[in-house]
Design a protein around this motif. Structure first.
Motif, short mmCIF file in Angstrom:
data_model
loop_
_atom_site.label_atom_id
_atom_site.label_comp_id
_atom_site.label_asym_id
_atom_site.label_seq_id
_atom_site.Cartn_x
_atom_site.Cartn_y
_atom_site.Cartn_z
N LEU A 118 0.84 -1.20 0.00
CA LEU A 118 0.00 0.00 0.00
C LEU A 118 0.87 1.26 0.00
CD1 LEU A 118 -2.85 -1.04 2.42
CD2 LEU A 118 -3.18 -0.11 0.12
N SER A 119 1.96 1.22 0.76
CA SER A 119 2.88 2.37 0.78
C SER A 119 3.56 2.54 -0.57
CB SER A 119 3.93 2.19 1.88
OG SER A 119 3.32 2.27 3.15
N ALA A 159 1.12 4.14 -2.78
CA ALA A 159 0.96 5.56 -2.44
C ALA A 159 2.11 6.40 -3.00
CB ALA A 159 0.88 5.73 -0.92
N ASP A 160 3.28 5.83 -3.06
CA ASP A 160 4.45 6.56 -3.55
C ASP A 160 4.57 6.53 -5.08
OD1 ASP A 160 5.18 7.20 -0.97
OD2 ASP A 160 6.57 5.50 -0.76
N ALA A 211 -5.60 2.86 2.37
CA ALA A 211 -5.19 3.54 1.13
C ALA A 211 -5.56 5.02 1.18
CB ALA A 211 -5.85 2.87 -0.08
N LYS A 223 -3.17 6.81 3.40
CA LYS A 223 -1.85 6.94 2.78
C LYS A 223 -1.88 7.81 1.52
CE LYS A 223 -0.03 2.50 4.37
NZ LYS A 223 1.24 2.94 4.94
N LYS A 224 -3.07 8.24 1.15
CA LYS A 224 -3.26 9.09 -0.05
C LYS A 224 -2.91 8.35 -1.36
CE LYS A 224 -2.90 13.44 2.43
NZ LYS A 224 -4.07 13.19 3.16
N VAL A 225 -3.26 7.06 -1.39
CA VAL A 225 -3.14 6.29 -2.63
C VAL A 225 -4.12 6.89 -3.64
CG1 VAL A 225 -3.58 4.01 -3.66
CG2 VAL A 225 -2.43 4.17 -1.44
N HIS A 226 -3.74 6.93 -4.87
CA HIS A 226 -4.66 7.36 -5.93
C HIS A 226 -5.66 6.22 -6.13
CE1 HIS A 226 -2.00 10.65 -6.84
NE2 HIS A 226 -0.99 9.80 -6.97
#
Length: 173
Positions: free
Chosen positions: A119-120, A123-124, A164, A167-170
């Protein structure tokens, strides 16, 4: 209604791996390139690749089939991008998600069973996650699978979606 329909025309999968039901198979890089060109000739808007199987609805946490090798995924994405296409990746499980993100896919469909590290990574990245929680919900009470297992798959997906967002995942729906 102002709806713009975009299509991959067909999904592309490695011969002998998951994807036969929705697409066309390739055995080597030359055949993959030919399928990408076929998508262009047919007016396709993007490339859809199948990198893993789907959820094993009888075994929470398991993904069916053998995932594609990460180097192969990277090459497939590279070729499609060189041809001007975005790449949508049908992917589940930690290994598949990591391979897809590292390859630079534009979107990952499903991505069930990601851990915190994946997930990280997501996010990146610039990849967009398209979770499909409704697919499993639609199987509840159908009699084909145990509701207890389906419920645990749904809970895991919901928890990952909450993580998500934190973590600000799109994420797209």
């Amino acid at each position: 209604y102002g709806i713009t329909y975009r299509t991959p025309v067909f999904a592309i999968h490695r011969a002998g791996r998951y994807g036969k039901i929705v697409g066309r198979a390739f055995s080597d890089g030359k055949e993959y390139c030919a399928l990408v060109r076929e998508v262009r000739r047919a007016g396709g808007d993007f490339i859809k690749i199948m990198t893993t199987g789907l959820l094993d609805f009888n075994n929470h946490g398991a993904v069916t089939g053998t995932p594609l090798d990460r180097d192969e995924v990277r090459e497939m994405v590279h070729i499609a991008h060189e041809e001007g296409f975005a790449v949508m990746s049908h992917t589940n499980g930690n290994y598949g998600v990591q391979a897809a993100v590292e390859a630079g896919v534009d979107s990952i469909e499903h991505a069930n069973y990601m851990d915190e590290e994946k997930l990280s990574m997501l996010a990146d990245s610039r990849s967009v996650w398209v979770p499909t929680l409704v697919t499993v919900r639609n199987l509840m009470d159908c009699g084909r699978f145990e509701n207890e297992i389906l419920s645990s798959i749904i809970r895991t997906g919901e928890e990952n979606l909450k993580k998500a967002f934190r973590k600000k995942v799109h994420v797209a729906v």
